[in-house]
Design an enzyme around this catalytic site. Structure first.
Site, PDB file in Angstrom:
ATOM      1  N   HIS A 114       4.268  -4.466  -2.707  1.00  0.00           N
ATOM      2  CA  HIS A 114       3.004  -4.560  -1.959  1.00  0.00           C
ATOM      3  C   HIS A 114       2.162  -5.727  -2.462  1.00  0.00           C
ATOM      4  O   HIS A 114       1.519  -6.423  -1.665  1.00  0.00           O
ATOM      5  CB  HIS A 114       2.191  -3.267  -2.095  1.00  0.00           C
ATOM      6  CG  HIS A 114       2.619  -2.181  -1.170  1.00  0.00           C
ATOM      7  ND1 HIS A 114       2.539  -2.287   0.199  1.00  0.00           N
ATOM      8  CD2 HIS A 114       3.127  -0.955  -1.422  1.00  0.00           C
ATOM      9  CE1 HIS A 114       2.987  -1.173   0.759  1.00  0.00           C
ATOM     10  NE2 HIS A 114       3.355  -0.353  -0.211  1.00  0.00           N
ATOM     11  N   GLY A 166       1.890   6.705  -5.360  1.00  0.00           N
ATOM     12  CA  GLY A 166       1.556   5.349  -5.790  1.00  0.00           C
ATOM     13  C   GLY A 166       0.744   4.651  -4.716  1.00  0.00           C
ATOM     14  O   GLY A 166       0.862   4.972  -3.531  1.00  0.00           O
ATOM     15  N   HIS A 175       8.403  -0.537  -5.828  1.00  0.00           N
ATOM     16  CA  HIS A 175       7.852  -0.391  -4.475  1.00  0.00           C
ATOM     17  C   HIS A 175       6.418  -0.925  -4.439  1.00  0.00           C
ATOM     18  O   HIS A 175       6.051  -1.701  -3.546  1.00  0.00           O
ATOM     19  CB  HIS A 175       7.898   1.094  -4.075  1.00  0.00           C
ATOM     20  CG  HIS A 175       7.258   1.399  -2.768  1.00  0.00           C
ATOM     21  ND1 HIS A 175       7.988   1.712  -1.635  1.00  0.00           N
ATOM     22  CD2 HIS A 175       5.956   1.440  -2.381  1.00  0.00           C
ATOM     23  CE1 HIS A 175       7.154   1.934  -0.632  1.00  0.00           C
ATOM     24  NE2 HIS A 175       5.911   1.776  -1.060  1.00  0.00           N
ATOM     25  N   GLU A 176       5.597  -0.497  -5.405  1.00  0.00           N
ATOM     26  CA  GLU A 176       4.192  -0.918  -5.413  1.00  0.00           C
ATOM     27  C   GLU A 176       4.055  -2.412  -5.734  1.00  0.00           C
ATOM     28  O   GLU A 176       3.188  -3.092  -5.188  1.00  0.00           O
ATOM     29  CB  GLU A 176       3.380  -0.070  -6.395  1.00  0.00           C
ATOM     30  CG  GLU A 176       3.343   1.415  -6.059  1.00  0.00           C
ATOM     31  CD  GLU A 176       2.871   1.743  -4.656  1.00  0.00           C
ATOM     32  OE1 GLU A 176       2.073   0.979  -4.077  1.00  0.00           O
ATOM     33  OE2 GLU A 176       3.320   2.777  -4.119  1.00  0.00           O
ATOM     34  N   CYS A 222       6.059   5.440   2.520  1.00  0.00           N
ATOM     35  CA  CYS A 222       4.924   4.589   2.175  1.00  0.00           C
ATOM     36  C   CYS A 222       3.680   5.084   2.901  1.00  0.00           C
ATOM     37  O   CYS A 222       3.738   5.396   4.099  1.00  0.00           O
ATOM     38  CB  CYS A 222       5.236   3.144   2.580  1.00  0.00           C
ATOM     39  SG  CYS A 222       3.929   1.983   2.168  1.00  0.00           S
ATOM     40  N   LEU A 223       2.568   5.141   2.185  1.00  0.00           N
ATOM     41  CA  LEU A 223       1.318   5.577   2.793  1.00  0.00           C
ATOM     42  C   LEU A 223       0.866   4.625   3.900  1.00  0.00           C
ATOM     43  O   LEU A 223       0.111   5.020   4.782  1.00  0.00           O
ATOM     44  CB  LEU A 223       0.221   5.716   1.734  1.00  0.00           C
ATOM     45  CG  LEU A 223       0.485   6.798   0.672  1.00  0.00           C
ATOM     46  CD1 LEU A 223      -0.610   6.769  -0.392  1.00  0.00           C
ATOM     47  CD2 LEU A 223       0.587   8.170   1.316  1.00  0.00           C
ATOM     48  N   GLN A 250      -3.350  -2.010  -0.179  1.00  0.00           N
ATOM     49  CA  GLN A 250      -3.229  -0.963   0.837  1.00  0.00           C
ATOM     50  C   GLN A 250      -4.581  -0.402   1.261  1.00  0.00           C
ATOM     51  O   GLN A 250      -4.670   0.273   2.282  1.00  0.00           O
ATOM     52  CB  GLN A 250      -2.327   0.168   0.342  1.00  0.00           C
ATOM     53  CG  GLN A 250      -0.872  -0.248   0.226  1.00  0.00           C
ATOM     54  CD  GLN A 250      -0.017   0.890  -0.283  1.00  0.00           C
ATOM     55  OE1 GLN A 250       0.152   1.057  -1.482  1.00  0.00           O
ATOM     56  NE2 GLN A 250       0.517   1.674   0.643  1.00  0.00           N
TER      57      GLN A 250
END
Length: 171
Positions: A140, A46, A136-137, A94-95, A51
């Site tokens: 962000h 995701g 989660h996304e 997380c990226l 991001q």
């Protein structure tokens, strides 16, 4: 499609609240295509537009298992409602915080409404990994990182290690 640079903590742009997208158009679809390519390259499951430094309410996701064909999903202006009362733990990463994983408790089910790749309105129930990932996304898009769900002690410990690693990499 272009692979873009993923912002990592402590970049302050990750704390920005993303703005709604007025309409899904070719520019929005090009952004989503770049986001998907970036997510696959990372690799991840995701990615929120913020991001990659774009403060728009856009998310891409692909929850296909290893060996399965890609199943890209696109979410423009997503809204979560009806979170279940029961929370389930899931080890999240997380990226934007590469190499760190922690168990986070989130509602096991929710409803998500959004515009898809073509601008169609969609409402669906999210459960399991889909529920975890969309929440989660969505965090962000509000400037929230999964670290914010941890105790202050755990969060401070991770941030201290991230800063130490950054100093070591710079020298």
């Amino acid at each position: 499609m272009t692979v873009r640079t993923i912002l990592t903590v402590p970049d302050p742009r990750l704390r920005e609240v993303s703005k709604p997208v007025p309409e899904v158009n070719d520019e929005t679809r090009a952004l989503m295509d770049d986001m998907l390519e970036t997510m696959y390259d990372a690799p991840g499951i995701g990615l929120a537009a913020i991001q990659i430094g774009v403060p728009q309410r856009v998310i891409v996701m692909d929850l296909a298992g290893e060996g399965e064909p890609p199943q890209p999903r696109y979410f423009v202006n997503p809204v979560i409602s009806e979170p279940s009362d029961d929370a389930v733990p899931y080890e999240e990463g997380c990226l934007s915080i590469p190499g760190y994983y922690e168990e986070i408790c989130r509602p096991s089910r929710c409803v998500v409404s959004y515009l898809d790749y073509d601008g169609n309105e969609v409402t669906e129930e999210a459960t399991g990994l889909f529920a975890v990932c969309i929440q989660h996304e969505m965090d962000h898009l509000e400037g929230v990182l999964f670290l914010d769900h941890l105790s202050r002690l755990k969060r401070d410990r991770i941030m201290k290690k991230i800063k130490k690693d950054a100093l070591a990499a710079a020298s």
